[in-house]
Design an enzyme around this catalytic site. Structure first.
Site, PDB file in Angstrom:
ATOM      1  N   GLY A  26      41.569  35.022  33.241  1.00  0.00           N
ATOM      2  CA  GLY A  26      40.447  34.450  32.739  1.00  0.00           C
ATOM      3  C   GLY A  26      39.775  33.456  33.756  1.00  0.00           C
ATOM      4  N   GLY A  27      40.290  31.999  33.324  1.00  0.00           N
ATOM      5  CA  GLY A  27      39.915  30.779  33.875  1.00  0.00           C
ATOM      6  C   GLY A  27      39.746  31.064  35.381  1.00  0.00           C
ATOM      7  N   GLY A  62      44.328  30.293  28.155  1.00  0.00           N
ATOM      8  CA  GLY A  62      43.332  29.166  28.325  1.00  0.00           C
ATOM      9  C   GLY A  62      43.903  27.802  27.941  1.00  0.00           C
ATOM     10  CE  LYS A  87      39.044  34.476  28.689  1.00  0.00           C
ATOM     11  NZ  LYS A  87      40.190  33.635  28.095  1.00  0.00           N
ATOM     12  CG  ASN A 103      37.820  38.378  30.274  1.00  0.00           C
ATOM     13  OD1 ASN A 103      36.724  38.340  30.187  1.00  0.00           O
ATOM     14  ND2 ASN A 103      38.857  37.990  29.233  1.00  0.00           N
ATOM     15  CD  GLU A 114      39.130  33.964  24.720  1.00  0.00           C
ATOM     16  OE1 GLU A 114      37.968  34.715  25.264  1.00  0.00           O
ATOM     17  OE2 GLU A 114      40.129  33.392  25.462  1.00  0.00           O
TER      18      GLU A 114
HETATM   19  P1  PGA Z   1      43.054  32.618  31.018  1.00  0.00           P
HETATM   20  O1  PGA Z   1      42.414  33.914  30.126  1.00  0.00           O
HETATM   21  O2  PGA Z   1      43.414  33.253  32.288  1.00  0.00           O
HETATM   22  O3  PGA Z   1      42.049  31.497  31.025  1.00  0.00           O
HETATM   23  O4  PGA Z   1      44.071  32.091  30.194  1.00  0.00           O
HETATM   24  C1  PGA Z   1      43.120  35.156  30.201  1.00  0.00           C
HETATM   25  C2  PGA Z   1      42.270  36.234  29.157  1.00  0.00           C
HETATM   26  O5  PGA Z   1      42.049  35.773  28.163  1.00  0.00           O
HETATM   27  O6  PGA Z   1      42.313  37.370  29.500  1.00  0.00           O
END
Ligand code: PGA
Length: 263
Positions: free
Chosen positions: A241-242, A181, A19, A17, A105
Site C-alpha cells: 500500500g503506502g 497502514g 488505494k 495498491n 478496508e
Molecule cells: P500498507 O497497505 O502497505 O500501507 O500497510 C497494504 C494494503 O492495504 O494492501
C-alpha cells in the site's frame, strides 16, 4: 511445509495498491518515474492498482511493457442499475488484467462480507481477470488465538469453492489487519506461519495445483523489510500500500522479490 525449490515453482509477484491516492497527473508522474527502474525486464511480475479514475491513463503508459494493471475492487453483477459500481468487463476494457477483492478496508469500512467477496472473486474470474483475494485477522482476533479460524473462513468462502481451473488466475494475499497502514509489520516468522497454513488448506482442497497458488504478504511492507519477508518459504510476493506511492521504494521492493525469484 514447503521449502524454496520444493513443489511447484511460484513466480514472485508484487502488487502496488494505491488505494484512494493520486490524481491523474500524479498517477502519470509516478508511473513515468517507476517504469525506467523496472524496464525492460522487471525483476519479478508487477501489477499496479491505481484508483479507477486513473486506470485508462496508466494503461496507456503500461502498454507494450510487462507491467500489468489491476483494479482495487469491482461489482459482482455484469451490468445494470448499480450506481457508482463498475463491472469486471468494464475493468478489462480499461486495460486491467487483475482485480483485488476482499481488501480489509473494503470489509471493515464498506461492509463487505465473505459472501460479497466470494461473488466478486467469481465475477472477476468470469470476466477474464486474475484475482487477488485478501484475507487477514484483526488484532483482537490474533490475540484471542483466532487467526487460523478467521483466515480459514475467508479462504473457504472466496477461494476453496472456486473451480480448479480458476486457480492459475487466483492469488491469495495475507494481510493482517493490524499491520495495514500502521507501520507494524508482521515478523517474517508470523507471516510464514500463516502462509504455510493457507498453503496447506489450498493443497488439501486442490492438491498440487493448490500448492502452486501464490500467497502474497501485505501490511506495512517497505523497502527495508521486504527482503526478510520474501526470504520465507511461503511468502511469494507482496501487496504493497503506502510504499507503492513512491517510485524508488516500490522499485526496491520489486527488486527484493526478484532476488527471491532468482534463488
Ligand atoms: P500498507 O497497505 O502497505 O500501507 O500497510 C497494504 C494494503 O492495504 O494492501
Amino acid at each position: 511445509m514447503s521449502a524454496p525449490g520444493s513443489g511447484p515453482r511460484r513466480a514472485p509477484l508484487v502488487v502496488g495498491n494505491w488505494k484512494m491516492n493520486k490524481t491523474n497527473p500524479e498517477a502519470v508522474a509516478l508511473v513515468r518515474e517507476l517504469l525506467p527502474a523496472l524496464l525492460p525486464t522487471p525483476p519479478c511480475e508487477v501489477v499496479l492498482c491505481p484508483p479507477i479514475t486513473a486506470l485508462t491513463e496508466v494503461s496507456l503508459l503500461l502498454a507494450g511493457t510487462p507491467v500489468r494493471l489491476g483494479a482495487q475492487n469491482l461489482h459482482w453483477e455484469a451490468g445494470g442499475a448499480f450506481t457508482g459500481e463498475v463491472s469486471g468487463a468494464m475493468l478489462r476494457s480499461a486495460g486491467c488484467a487483475f482485480a483485488i477483492v476482499g481488501h480489509s478496508e473494503r470489509r471493515h469500512l464498506f461492509g463487505e462480507t465473505d459472501e460479497t467477496v466470494a461473488r466478486k472473486a467469481g465475477a472477476a474470474l468470469a470476466a477474464g481477470l486474475a484475482v487477488v483475494v485478501c484475507v487477514g485477522e484483526t488484532l483482537a482476533e490474533r490475540e484471542s488465538g483466532a487467526t487460523e479460524a478467521v483466515v480459514d473462513r475467508q479462504l473457504r468462502a472466496a477461494v476453496l469453492e472456486l473451480p480448479g481451473d480458476a486457480l492459475a488466475r487466483t492469488v491469495v494475499a495475507y494481510e493482517p489487519v493490524w499491520a495495514i497502514g500502521t507501520g507494524r509489520t508482521a515478523t517474517p516468522a508470523q507471516a510464514q506461519a500463516v502462509h504455510a497454513h493457507l498453503r496447506g488448506r489450498l493443497a488439501e482442497r486442490f492438491g498440487a495445483p493448490g500448492s502452486g497458488v501464490r500467497i502474497l504478504y501485505g501490511g506495512s511492507v517497505t523497502a527495508e523489510n521486504a527482503g526478510s519477508l520474501l526470504a520465507e518459504a511461503d511468502v511469494d510476493g507482496a501487496l504493497v500500500g503506502g510504499a507503492s506511492l513512491a517510485a524508488a521504494g516500490f522499485a526496491a521492493i520489486v527488486r527484493a522479490a526478484g532476488v527471491r525469484g532468482a534463488r
